[in-house]
Design a protein around this motif. Structure first.
Motif: not given
Length: 209
Positions: A30-36
């Motif tokens: 989920a963090a990866d999605a926000f990060w992107k």
């Protein structure tokens, strides 16, 4: 006969949840999605796709989008503090230690498989902090902790004679932090890693000069 039936029932049970449903793994995805794409640019459907969890399961496990983001933000700070702590506590002269700090930060900023991440806080939280008191508080406390940790190490260096006796360690700590934030923003903007490391080297020269 009864025992055999019980054994067959146990054999049919799944041996564990799929990896995507492990809380730590799902939160990192989920963090990866926000990060992107940032907080505003990330929908629950995006988080569902990233974690492999349907929306009801996602909500049941983590809550709404805001709650998921808060958890991801706090998780990132935990990672950042731990990483910086290892670098700051390593042996060596102050310039070497500070370069380990910046190299560790660069490892995080360039850790994406498909894109340069930069700093999760700088890249996703700063734009939301003005209108979200909870995010603002987490960001502010995180920056203050980084400043304090840097100041502690710089004070140790001053006491050991690595810095001038009248060195303003509080100001120097903020300069260490500011350099890190600048590197994070430039990384996100596309600056190559070797260029950013050269920037760090120059900053360390000024800080330890």
């Amino acid at each position: 006969m009864h025992g055999g039936t019980k054994m067959e029932t146990n054999e049919k049970r799944p041996r564990g949840r799929p990896r995507a449903y492990e809380p730590d793994v799902a939160l990192r995805r989920a963090a990866d999605a926000f990060w992107k794409t940032g907080y505003a640019g990330t929908s629950l459907d995006d988080l569902s796709a990233a974690t492999g969890m349907n929306r009801p399961s996602l909500r049941a496990a983590f809550g709404d989008k805001h709650t998921i983001y808060i958890r991801a933000l706090e998780d990132y700070w935990g990672l950042k503090f731990a990483t910086m702590g290892v670098a700051l506590s390593s042996a060596g002269a102050l310039p070497e230690v500070l370069m380990r700090v910046y190299d560790a930060a660069l490892d995080i900023y360039f850790s994406g498989d498909e894109h340069v991440r930069g700093c999760f806080v700088v890249g996703t939280a700063i734009t939301e902090a003005l209108g979200d008191p909870e995010i603002q508080d987490i960001v502010t406390r995180g920056f203050r902790k980084l400043d304090a940790d840097f100041e502690t190490r710089l004070r140790e260096a001053r006491d050991a004679g690595e810095l001038k006796k009248d060195a303003d360690v509080e100001a120097l700590a903020m300069l260490v932090s500011a350099t890190m934030h600048t590197i994070a923003m430039r990384a996100r903007a596309g600056a190559p890693r070797d260029e950013l490391r050269k920037l760090a080297v120059k900053a360390v020269g000024v800080i330890c000069g």
